[in-house]
Design a protein around this motif. Structure first.
Motif, mmCIF file in Angstrom:
data_model
loop_
_atom_site.group_PDB
_atom_site.id
_atom_site.type_symbol
_atom_site.label_atom_id
_atom_site.label_comp_id
_atom_site.label_asym_id
_atom_site.label_seq_id
_atom_site.Cartn_x
_atom_site.Cartn_y
_atom_site.Cartn_z
ATOM 1 N N PRO A 174 0.825 -1.214 0.000
ATOM 2 C CA PRO A 174 0.000 0.000 0.000
ATOM 3 C C PRO A 174 0.858 1.262 0.000
ATOM 4 O O PRO A 174 1.977 1.270 0.514
ATOM 5 C CB PRO A 174 -0.814 -0.117 1.303
ATOM 6 C CG PRO A 174 -0.032 -1.047 2.165
ATOM 7 C CD PRO A 174 0.680 -1.988 1.246
ATOM 8 N N ARG A 175 0.325 2.329 -0.576
ATOM 9 C CA ARG A 175 1.038 3.608 -0.602
ATOM 10 C C ARG A 175 1.057 4.234 0.788
ATOM 11 O O ARG A 175 0.198 3.973 1.619
ATOM 12 C CB ARG A 175 0.364 4.557 -1.597
ATOM 13 C CG ARG A 175 0.553 4.136 -3.037
ATOM 14 C CD ARG A 175 -0.368 4.919 -3.966
ATOM 15 N NE ARG A 175 0.027 6.327 -4.052
ATOM 16 C CZ ARG A 175 -0.703 7.242 -4.657
ATOM 17 N NH1 ARG A 175 -1.882 6.913 -5.183
ATOM 18 N NH2 ARG A 175 -0.288 8.495 -4.725
ATOM 19 N N HIS A 176 2.074 5.079 1.027
ATOM 20 C CA HIS A 176 2.220 5.766 2.302
ATOM 21 C C HIS A 176 2.251 7.275 2.073
ATOM 22 O O HIS A 176 2.127 7.749 0.944
ATOM 23 C CB HIS A 176 3.512 5.320 3.002
ATOM 24 C CG HIS A 176 3.490 3.890 3.431
ATOM 25 N ND1 HIS A 176 3.566 2.828 2.542
ATOM 26 C CD2 HIS A 176 3.389 3.336 4.669
ATOM 27 C CE1 HIS A 176 3.516 1.687 3.219
ATOM 28 N NE2 HIS A 176 3.417 1.964 4.505
ATOM 29 N N ASN A 177 2.448 7.999 3.159
ATOM 30 C CA ASN A 177 2.555 9.451 3.042
ATOM 31 C C ASN A 177 3.945 9.896 2.582
ATOM 32 O O ASN A 177 4.221 11.088 2.500
ATOM 33 C CB ASN A 177 2.240 10.121 4.389
ATOM 34 C CG ASN A 177 0.769 9.976 4.749
ATOM 35 O OD1 ASN A 177 -0.085 9.989 3.864
ATOM 36 N ND2 ASN A 177 0.465 9.828 6.027
ATOM 37 N N PHE A 178 4.800 8.938 2.327
ATOM 38 C CA PHE A 178 6.144 9.246 1.840
ATOM 39 C C PHE A 178 6.499 8.252 0.741
ATOM 40 O O PHE A 178 5.912 7.167 0.643
ATOM 41 C CB PHE A 178 7.160 9.159 2.985
ATOM 42 C CG PHE A 178 7.063 7.872 3.773
ATOM 43 C CD1 PHE A 178 7.780 6.737 3.401
ATOM 44 C CD2 PHE A 178 6.226 7.789 4.892
ATOM 45 C CE1 PHE A 178 7.671 5.553 4.120
ATOM 46 C CE2 PHE A 178 6.117 6.599 5.622
ATOM 47 C CZ PHE A 178 6.833 5.489 5.233
ATOM 48 N N ALA A 198 4.246 8.697 -3.075
ATOM 49 C CA ALA A 198 3.564 9.099 -1.835
ATOM 50 C C ALA A 198 2.174 9.650 -2.154
ATOM 51 O O ALA A 198 1.896 10.097 -3.277
ATOM 52 C CB ALA A 198 4.385 10.164 -1.122
ATOM 53 N N TYR A 199 1.297 9.587 -1.161
ATOM 54 C CA TYR A 199 0.000 10.270 -1.296
ATOM 55 C C TYR A 199 0.249 11.773 -1.412
ATOM 56 O O TYR A 199 1.135 12.320 -0.764
ATOM 57 C CB TYR A 199 -0.867 10.015 -0.052
ATOM 58 C CG TYR A 199 -1.534 8.665 -0.031
ATOM 59 C CD1 TYR A 199 -2.396 8.284 -1.050
ATOM 60 C CD2 TYR A 199 -1.308 7.778 1.013
ATOM 61 C CE1 TYR A 199 -3.009 7.040 -1.029
ATOM 62 C CE2 TYR A 199 -1.925 6.544 1.058
ATOM 63 C CZ TYR A 199 -2.777 6.188 0.021
ATOM 64 O OH TYR A 199 -3.391 4.953 0.047
ATOM 65 N N ARG A 200 -0.554 12.436 -2.217
ATOM 66 C CA ARG A 200 -0.464 13.894 -2.264
ATOM 67 C C ARG A 200 -1.078 14.477 -0.999
ATOM 68 O O ARG A 200 -2.086 13.977 -0.500
ATOM 69 C CB ARG A 200 -1.199 14.431 -3.494
ATOM 70 C CG ARG A 200 -0.428 14.183 -4.790
ATOM 71 C CD ARG A 200 -1.075 14.864 -5.948
ATOM 72 N NE ARG A 200 -2.425 14.352 -6.179
ATOM 73 C CZ ARG A 200 -3.240 14.829 -7.111
ATOM 74 N NH1 ARG A 200 -2.857 15.850 -7.865
ATOM 75 N NH2 ARG A 200 -4.438 14.308 -7.286
ATOM 76 N N LYS A 201 -0.461 15.508 -0.504
ATOM 77 C CA LYS A 201 -0.958 16.111 0.740
ATOM 78 C C LYS A 201 -2.244 16.884 0.499
ATOM 79 O O LYS A 201 -2.393 17.570 -0.496
ATOM 80 C CB LYS A 201 0.108 17.044 1.321
ATOM 81 C CG LYS A 201 1.344 16.312 1.813
ATOM 82 C CD LYS A 201 2.387 17.270 2.330
ATOM 83 C CE LYS A 201 3.619 16.518 2.800
ATOM 84 N NZ LYS A 201 4.704 17.415 3.221
#
Length: 203
Positions: A174-178, A198-201
């Motif tokens: 799974p994708r993370h925040n980084f 990373a997920y876009r903020k």
């Protein structure tokens, strides 16, 4: 395998990593010591290894003669050596071959059924251990080596297998925040890489 995995995950709330089955390997070190290892994680420093031997099998495929070409191609793709071709009768052929056991463990039987429309049958017996140009293929997730994913592979197949597994990891992790780097390496040399973006903020 799928049924056992499902039960373990549901009844014991486990997260399992399913890896390829492996064979044992015989090693001769430069010191002359003989070792028998069961998995790639047990491999000592390659600089200390004189020779690595893997188990080979003698196999026999019985198949209708119109599928002989497909079977020989399949055997060749598994680093196998065709030794003999004979005909039982007007319809059936017997293909005798030798091949490394490790290349046949995962999906050889399924592929045989596929290329012979279900008509091919396969028998084998263990033969001997043969010295090959084998290397340990390691996988890194975010810079950390994941020992359970390490495999022994022939050097000629390492590039394609490294790219294939790194690509699969990109699909299942799974994708993370980084950003997460997924890499395949032989020794200290990286041979394949994919980046898990990373997920876009949310601003």
């Amino acid at each position: 395998m799928d049924i056992v995995r499902e039960r373990l995950e549901r009844e014991y709330n486990l997260e399992l990593v399913i890896t390829n089955p492996s064979t044992d390997y015989q090693l001769t070190l430069l010191s002359g010591e003989e070792l028998d290892i069961k998995s790639a994680t047990d491999l000592p420093d390659p600089a200390k290894i004189a020779e690595i031997r893997e188990p080979w099998i003698k196999g026999e495929v019985v198949v209708p003669k119109e599928y002989v070409g497909n079977v020989i191609q399949l055997i060749s793709s598994k680093r196998g050596l065709q030794k003999n071709l004979s005909y039982v009768d007007a319809q059936l052929a017997v293909v005798d071959f030798e091949a490394p056991l490790a290349t046949l463990l995962t999906d050889f039987y399924d592929q045989l059924k596929s290329v012979t429309s279900g008509y091919g049958t396969f028998n084998y017996e263990l033969d001997d251990y043969r010295a090959e140009d084998l290397v340990k293929l390691d996988f890194y997730v975010a810079g950390e080596r994941v020992d359970s994913l390490s495999v022994m592979v022939h050097r000629s197949e390492s590039q394609s297998l490294g790219r294939e597994i790194v690509d699969k990891l990109k699909q299942v992790i799974p994708r993370h925040n980084f950003q997460v780097a997924l890499q395949a390496a032989i020794g200290g040399k990286f041979i394949a890489r994919e980046d898990l973006s990373a997920y876009r903020k949310d601003v």
